[in-house]
Design a protein around this motif. Structure first.
Motif, PDB file in Angstrom:
ATOM      1  N   LYS A 198       0.851  -1.192   0.000  1.00 44.88           N
ATOM      2  CA  LYS A 198       0.000   0.000   0.000  1.00 44.88           C
ATOM      3  C   LYS A 198       0.881   1.234   0.000  1.00 44.88           C
ATOM      4  O   LYS A 198       2.037   1.187   0.418  1.00 44.88           O
ATOM      5  N   GLU A 234      -0.500   4.818  11.371  1.00 43.43           N
ATOM      6  CA  GLU A 234      -1.548   5.820  11.172  1.00 43.43           C
ATOM      7  C   GLU A 234      -2.694   5.604  12.147  1.00 43.43           C
ATOM      8  O   GLU A 234      -2.857   4.536  12.726  1.00 43.43           O
ATOM      9  N   GLY A 260      -8.624   4.578   9.537  1.00 47.05           N
ATOM     10  CA  GLY A 260      -9.637   5.341   8.806  1.00 47.05           C
ATOM     11  C   GLY A 260      -9.508   5.063   7.330  1.00 47.05           C
ATOM     12  O   GLY A 260      -8.904   4.068   6.931  1.00 47.05           O
ATOM     13  N   GLY A 261     -10.069   5.940   6.531  1.00 52.10           N
ATOM     14  CA  GLY A 261      -9.992   5.746   5.095  1.00 52.10           C
ATOM     15  C   GLY A 261     -10.738   6.817   4.335  1.00 52.10           C
ATOM     16  O   GLY A 261     -11.223   7.803   4.897  1.00 52.10           O
ATOM     17  N   GLU A 292     -11.633  -2.701   8.733  1.00 54.92           N
ATOM     18  CA  GLU A 292     -10.197  -2.835   9.025  1.00 54.92           C
ATOM     19  C   GLU A 292      -9.939  -3.514  10.357  1.00 54.92           C
ATOM     20  O   GLU A 292      -8.909  -4.173  10.535  1.00 54.92           O
ATOM     21  N   GLU A 301     -15.187   1.901   7.982  1.00 55.65           N
ATOM     22  CA  GLU A 301     -13.757   1.559   7.962  1.00 55.65           C
ATOM     23  C   GLU A 301     -13.340   0.821   9.239  1.00 55.65           C
ATOM     24  O   GLU A 301     -12.527  -0.088   9.192  1.00 55.65           O
TER      25      GLU A 301
END
Ligand code: 9L3
Ligand code: MG
Length: 132
Positions: free
Chosen positions: A27, A34, A37-38, A57, A53
């Motif tokens: 990625k 991090e 989220g997204g 995830e 998300e």
């Protein structure tokens, strides 16, 4: 320039630790840590994105009233400008699982500097330390 809207969340546990996830290999920004989220999909509100998300995830169930907006991050890359609101969440159902092969870590806010982060995330650290 293109504006990319991404939303992120600081999940804070009962000990005041914050969950961060290491972006997996392959990625963009892989290896950096991090706040989960997204990308906000067309027609989504940021809160809906986060709920989606966090489920995709991490396998967590979060109720919308548990998401409190804290601040905004932004970063200008060469080809797009990232705008990223940060929410704080202290209540959820489930235990975070690395469903996208990412490493997870629970970290006290004053230790977040030990984890290399994408440029948008790093300036958020003082805001999280300020919460305590
Ligand atoms: N991004 C930065 N910090 C974060 C998140 C969740 C995302 N806390 C950046 C990485 C990518 C873009 O936003 O450049 C989109 O993220 P993803 O959809 O690749 O996870
Ligand atoms: Mg993501």
């Amino acid at each position: 320039m293109k504006l990319l809207l991404v939303v992120a969340c600081a999940l804070i546990d009962a000990d005041g630790r914050i969950l961060i996830a290491q972006r997996p290999e392959g990625k963009q920004l892989s290896g950096l840590w991090e706040f989960p989220g997204g990308k906000v999909d067309p027609g989504e509100r940021p809160e809906q994105t986060l709920i989606r998300e966090l489920r995709e995830e991490l396998g967590l169930t979060v109720a919308e009233p548990c998401l409190a907006p804290l601040t905004f991050a932004s970063h200008a890359y060469d080809d797009f400008h990232l705008l990223m609101p940060l929410y704080v969440c202290r209540r959820w159902d489930g235990t975070p699982k690395p469903l996208e092969a990412q490493k997870l870590a629970w970290v006290m806010p004053n230790k977040l500097r030990d984890y290399p982060m994408p440029p948008a995330d790093e300036p958020l650290i003082p805001h999280l330390i300020g919460l305590l």
